[in-house]
Design a protein around this motif. Structure first.
Motif, PDB file in Angstrom:
ATOM      1  N   PRO A   1       7.096  -8.696 -16.370  1.00  0.00           N
ATOM      2  CA  PRO A   1       6.954  -9.880 -17.232  1.00  0.00           C
ATOM      3  C   PRO A   1       6.065  -9.641 -18.433  1.00  0.00           C
ATOM      4  O   PRO A   1       6.252 -10.267 -19.484  1.00  0.00           O
ATOM      5  N   VAL A   2       5.099  -8.743 -18.296  1.00  0.00           N
ATOM      6  CA  VAL A   2       4.207  -8.462 -19.425  1.00  0.00           C
ATOM      7  C   VAL A   2       4.950  -7.730 -20.532  1.00  0.00           C
ATOM      8  O   VAL A   2       4.933  -8.129 -21.699  1.00  0.00           O
ATOM      9  N   LEU A   3       5.652  -6.656 -20.168  1.00  0.00           N
ATOM     10  CA  LEU A   3       6.310  -5.827 -21.172  1.00  0.00           C
ATOM     11  C   LEU A   3       7.538  -6.494 -21.757  1.00  0.00           C
ATOM     12  O   LEU A   3       7.709  -6.554 -22.979  1.00  0.00           O
ATOM     13  N   LEU A   4       8.403  -7.019 -20.865  1.00  0.00           N
ATOM     14  CA  LEU A   4       9.679  -7.531 -21.335  1.00  0.00           C
ATOM     15  C   LEU A   4       9.576  -8.921 -21.930  1.00  0.00           C
ATOM     16  O   LEU A   4      10.215  -9.225 -22.932  1.00  0.00           O
ATOM     17  N   LEU A   5       8.755  -9.751 -21.339  1.00  0.00           N
ATOM     18  CA  LEU A   5       8.726 -11.151 -21.743  1.00  0.00           C
ATOM     19  C   LEU A   5       7.592 -11.450 -22.720  1.00  0.00           C
ATOM     20  O   LEU A   5       7.828 -11.852 -23.863  1.00  0.00           O
ATOM     21  N   LEU A   6       6.357 -11.203 -22.284  1.00  0.00           N
ATOM     22  CA  LEU A   6       5.231 -11.629 -23.102  1.00  0.00           C
ATOM     23  C   LEU A   6       5.115 -10.807 -24.382  1.00  0.00           C
ATOM     24  O   LEU A   6       5.067 -11.354 -25.489  1.00  0.00           O
ATOM     25  N   LEU A   7       5.104  -9.477 -24.260  1.00  0.00           N
ATOM     26  CA  LEU A   7       4.919  -8.643 -25.455  1.00  0.00           C
ATOM     27  C   LEU A   7       6.148  -8.667 -26.355  1.00  0.00           C
ATOM     28  O   LEU A   7       6.023  -8.720 -27.583  1.00  0.00           O
TER      29      LEU A   7
ATOM     30  N   GLY B   1       4.144 -21.104 -21.789  1.00  0.00           N
ATOM     31  CA  GLY B   1       5.537 -21.154 -21.367  1.00  0.00           C
ATOM     32  C   GLY B   1       5.944 -19.924 -20.595  1.00  0.00           C
ATOM     33  O   GLY B   1       6.721 -19.999 -19.630  1.00  0.00           O
ATOM     34  N   MET B   2       5.409 -18.765 -21.008  1.00  0.00           N
ATOM     35  CA  MET B   2       5.718 -17.531 -20.301  1.00  0.00           C
ATOM     36  C   MET B   2       5.113 -17.526 -18.898  1.00  0.00           C
ATOM     37  O   MET B   2       5.672 -16.929 -17.975  1.00  0.00           O
ATOM     38  N   PHE B   3       3.965 -18.186 -18.735  1.00  0.00           N
ATOM     39  CA  PHE B   3       3.398 -18.332 -17.391  1.00  0.00           C
ATOM     40  C   PHE B   3       4.409 -19.032 -16.480  1.00  0.00           C
ATOM     41  O   PHE B   3       4.662 -18.596 -15.352  1.00  0.00           O
ATOM     42  N   ALA B   4       4.972 -20.137 -16.972  1.00  0.00           N
ATOM     43  CA  ALA B   4       5.937 -20.903 -16.180  1.00  0.00           C
ATOM     44  C   ALA B   4       7.199 -20.098 -15.923  1.00  0.00           C
ATOM     45  O   ALA B   4       7.750 -20.113 -14.811  1.00  0.00           O
ATOM     46  N   LEU B   5       7.673 -19.366 -16.942  1.00  0.00           N
ATOM     47  CA  LEU B   5       8.883 -18.572 -16.782  1.00  0.00           C
ATOM     48  C   LEU B   5       8.682 -17.484 -15.733  1.00  0.00           C
ATOM     49  O   LEU B   5       9.565 -17.215 -14.918  1.00  0.00           O
ATOM     50  N   THR B   6       7.518 -16.848 -15.728  1.00  0.00           N
ATOM     51  CA  THR B   6       7.228 -15.808 -14.746  1.00  0.00           C
ATOM     52  C   THR B   6       7.216 -16.376 -13.329  1.00  0.00           C
ATOM     53  O   THR B   6       7.716 -15.750 -12.382  1.00  0.00           O
ATOM     54  N   MET B   7       6.648 -17.560 -13.153  1.00  0.00           N
ATOM     55  CA  MET B   7       6.631 -18.175 -11.830  1.00  0.00           C
ATOM     56  C   MET B   7       8.050 -18.486 -11.358  1.00  0.00           C
ATOM     57  O   MET B   7       8.381 -18.307 -10.178  1.00  0.00           O
ATOM     58  N   ALA B   8       8.908 -18.924 -12.257  1.00  0.00           N
ATOM     59  CA  ALA B   8      10.280 -19.248 -11.872  1.00  0.00           C
ATOM     60  C   ALA B   8      11.086 -17.996 -11.564  1.00  0.00           C
ATOM     61  O   ALA B   8      11.873 -17.970 -10.615  1.00  0.00           O
TER      62      ALA B   8
ATOM     63  N   LEU C   1      -1.499 -12.892  -8.225  1.00  0.00           N
ATOM     64  CA  LEU C   1      -1.899 -11.653  -8.889  1.00  0.00           C
ATOM     65  C   LEU C   1      -1.151 -11.478 -10.207  1.00  0.00           C
ATOM     66  O   LEU C   1      -1.743 -11.088 -11.227  1.00  0.00           O
ATOM     67  N   SER C   2       0.150 -11.771 -10.207  1.00  0.00           N
ATOM     68  CA  SER C   2       0.942 -11.667 -11.428  1.00  0.00           C
ATOM     69  C   SER C   2       0.443 -12.639 -12.484  1.00  0.00           C
ATOM     70  O   SER C   2       0.354 -12.283 -13.672  1.00  0.00           O
TER      71      SER C   2
ATOM     72  N   ALA D   1       0.814  -1.216   0.000  1.00  0.00           N
ATOM     73  CA  ALA D   1       0.000   0.000   0.000  1.00  0.00           C
ATOM     74  C   ALA D   1       0.848   1.267   0.000  1.00  0.00           C
ATOM     75  O   ALA D   1       0.467   2.282  -0.584  1.00  0.00           O
ATOM     76  N   ARG D   2       2.018   1.214   0.651  1.00  0.00           N
ATOM     77  CA  ARG D   2       2.884   2.391   0.711  1.00  0.00           C
ATOM     78  C   ARG D   2       3.761   2.528  -0.526  1.00  0.00           C
ATOM     79  O   ARG D   2       4.274   3.616  -0.795  1.00  0.00           O
ATOM     80  N   GLN D   3       3.964   1.434  -1.259  1.00  0.00           N
ATOM     81  CA  GLN D   3       4.841   1.457  -2.438  1.00  0.00           C
ATOM     82  C   GLN D   3       4.110   0.869  -3.641  1.00  0.00           C
ATOM     83  O   GLN D   3       4.518  -0.149  -4.200  1.00  0.00           O
ATOM     84  N   PRO D   4       3.013   1.498  -4.075  1.00  0.00           N
ATOM     85  CA  PRO D   4       2.242   0.923  -5.185  1.00  0.00           C
ATOM     86  C   PRO D   4       3.011   0.905  -6.501  1.00  0.00           C
ATOM     87  O   PRO D   4       2.803   0.012  -7.336  1.00  0.00           O
ATOM     88  N   VAL D   5       3.920   1.865  -6.699  1.00  0.00           N
ATOM     89  CA  VAL D   5       4.686   1.899  -7.948  1.00  0.00           C
ATOM     90  C   VAL D   5       5.558   0.654  -8.076  1.00  0.00           C
ATOM     91  O   VAL D   5       5.663   0.049  -9.157  1.00  0.00           O
ATOM     92  N   GLN D   6       6.175   0.255  -6.990  1.00  0.00           N
ATOM     93  CA  GLN D   6       7.015  -0.929  -7.022  1.00  0.00           C
ATOM     94  C   GLN D   6       6.193  -2.172  -7.355  1.00  0.00           C
ATOM     95  O   GLN D   6       6.635  -3.042  -8.121  1.00  0.00           O
ATOM     96  N   VAL D   7       4.991  -2.253  -6.810  1.00  0.00           N
ATOM     97  CA  VAL D   7       4.120  -3.396  -7.103  1.00  0.00           C
ATOM     98  C   VAL D   7       3.723  -3.395  -8.578  1.00  0.00           C
ATOM     99  O   VAL D   7       3.737  -4.442  -9.244  1.00  0.00           O
ATOM    100  N   ILE D   8       3.394  -2.224  -9.099  1.00  0.00           N
ATOM    101  CA  ILE D   8       2.991  -2.124 -10.507  1.00  0.00           C
ATOM    102  C   ILE D   8       4.151  -2.522 -11.421  1.00  0.00           C
ATOM    103  O   ILE D   8       3.960  -3.221 -12.420  1.00  0.00           O
ATOM    104  N   VAL D   9       5.364  -2.080 -11.081  1.00  0.00           N
ATOM    105  CA  VAL D   9       6.530  -2.428 -11.900  1.00  0.00           C
ATOM    106  C   VAL D   9       6.753  -3.931 -11.897  1.00  0.00           C
ATOM    107  O   VAL D   9       7.054  -4.540 -12.937  1.00  0.00           O
ATOM    108  N   GLN D  10       6.617  -4.565 -10.736  1.00  0.00           N
ATOM    109  CA  GLN D  10       6.809  -6.009 -10.655  1.00  0.00           C
ATOM    110  C   GLN D  10       5.760  -6.763 -11.472  1.00  0.00           C
ATOM    111  O   GLN D  10       6.051  -7.816 -12.042  1.00  0.00           O
TER     112      GLN D  10
END
Length: 264
Positions: A36-42, A67-74, A120-121, A23-32
Motif C-alpha cells: 500500500p505504501v509503494l503502489l497506493l500512497l507514493l 483516504g488512503m488509510f481507509a482504502l488500505t483497511m478495505a 501494523l500496516s 516469523a518464518r516468512q518475514p519477506v511476505q510480511v514486508i511485502v504486504q
C-alpha cells in the motif's frame, strides 16, 4: 468460566500459529506492508497528486492520505480471503475441526491476527504519511477516534473476507473477487470528490462505506475535504460507524454458519 477460558486459550493458540508464520516468512510480511505504501500512497501522492487541487485551498496530500488509510483497511479483505482459502485448500481447517478445541478458536484467532497486521500496516502508513508532509490538525481524542473508525472498517471487511474465503474454497477463486474489490474501492471519494463525478455515479460514491470512513477520518484529523449538500456528506462520522456495524451484522453470522457447515 471454564468454557470461556478454554475458548480464549485456543484462540490465542491459533493467533500464535499465525505469528509463527510471520516469523518464518518475514519477506511476505514486508511485502504486504510495503504494497500500500509503494503502489497506493507514493504513486498517487507523487505521480498524480501534483495535478490535483482541493477546492477552497489546502494540500492535496493532506486530502489523499486519510483516504488512503481507509482504502488500505478495505483492501485487507484480500489477504484475509487468501489465508482462509489456503487453510481450507490444504485441509488445515478440517484438521482443526476434528481436534478437541473450541469451535470458535479458528475464526477468532484469524480475526485477531488480521487485526494485528492491520494495526501494523496502519502504523506504517501513518509514518510514511508524516514523512510525506501529511499532518493531523485536530486533537488527540479526535485522532484516536479516527484510528478507531479505520480499524472498525477493517474488522467489518475482515469478516466479509472470511465468509467469501470459506465460500470460494480455493485461492484461485480469490482472483474473481479481487476483480470486484478494486472497482468498489476506487469508486469512492478517496482520490476525488464525489461531487466531481456524474450524478448517479457521485451518489454511489457518496454512499460507499469507504467514502464514509475516509470523510470521517478527514474530519477528525481536520484535514482538507470536499463538502457536499447530501445527507451522507453531512453525516460522515455517523455513517462511518453505522456502515461497518451493518456489514458485521450481515457477514459475521454468515461466516460462522458457513464455518460450521464445512464438510457437510
Amino acid at each position: 468460566m471454564s468454557g470461556m477460558v478454554w475458548a480464549v486459550t485456543d484462540s490465542w493458540t491459533m493467533t500464535r500459529r499465525g505469528l509463527a508464520h510471520w516469523a518464518r516468512q518475514p519477506v511476505q510480511v514486508i511485502v504486504q506492508l510495503a504494497f500500500p505504501v509503494l503502489l497506493l500512497l507514493l504513486m498517487f501522492g507523487y505521480f498524480l497528486g501534483g495535478g490535483m487541487a482541493v477546492p477552497g485551498g489546502g494540500d492535496y496530500k493532506e486530502y489523499l492520505v486519510p483516504g488512503m488509510f481507509a482504502l488500505t483497511m478495505a483492501f485487507g479483505l484480500e489477504s484475509t480471503m487468501i489465508a482462509v482459502t489456503q487453510d481450507l485448500g490444504k485441509g488445515v481447517l478440517d484438521r482443526f475441526r476434528s481436534m478437541p478445541m473450541a469451535p470458535s478458536a479458528v475464526l477468532v484467532g484469524r480475526s485477531v491476527l488480521d487485526m494485528l497486521q492491520s494495526a501494523l500496516s496502519l502504523l506504517v502508513m501513518i509514518g510514511v504519511g508524516l514523512a510525506m508532509g501529511w499532518r493531523r490538525h485536530g486533537g488527540v481524542l479526535d485522532a484516536l477516534a479516527a484510528v478507531g473508525l479505520l480499524l472498525l472498517l477493517r474488522f467489518a471487511m475482515l469478516w466479509i473476507g472470511i465468509h467469501l474465503g470459506l465460500l470460494a474454497g480455493r485461492p484461485e477463486l480469490v482472483q474473481a473477487v479481487q476483480i470486484l474489490v478494486w472497482p468498489v474501492g476506487f469508486l469512492s471519494n478517496v482520490f476525488v470528490s464525489a461531487a466531481s463525478m456524474p450524478g448517479w455515479l457521485g451518489a454511489v460514491a457518496e454512499w460507499n462505506p469507504m467514502s464514509a470512513t475516509a470523510s470521517a477520518v478527514r474530519e477528525l484529523f481536520a484535514n482538507p475535504r470536499w463538502s457536499g449538500d447530501s445527507w451522507a456528506a453531512g453525516h460522515a462520522v455517523l455513517l462511518a460507524v453505522v456502515w461497518p456495524l451493518l456489514l458485521l451484522a450481515v457477514f459475521f453470522p454468515l461466516a460462522v454458519r458457513r464455518y460450521r457447515r464445512l464438510g457437510r
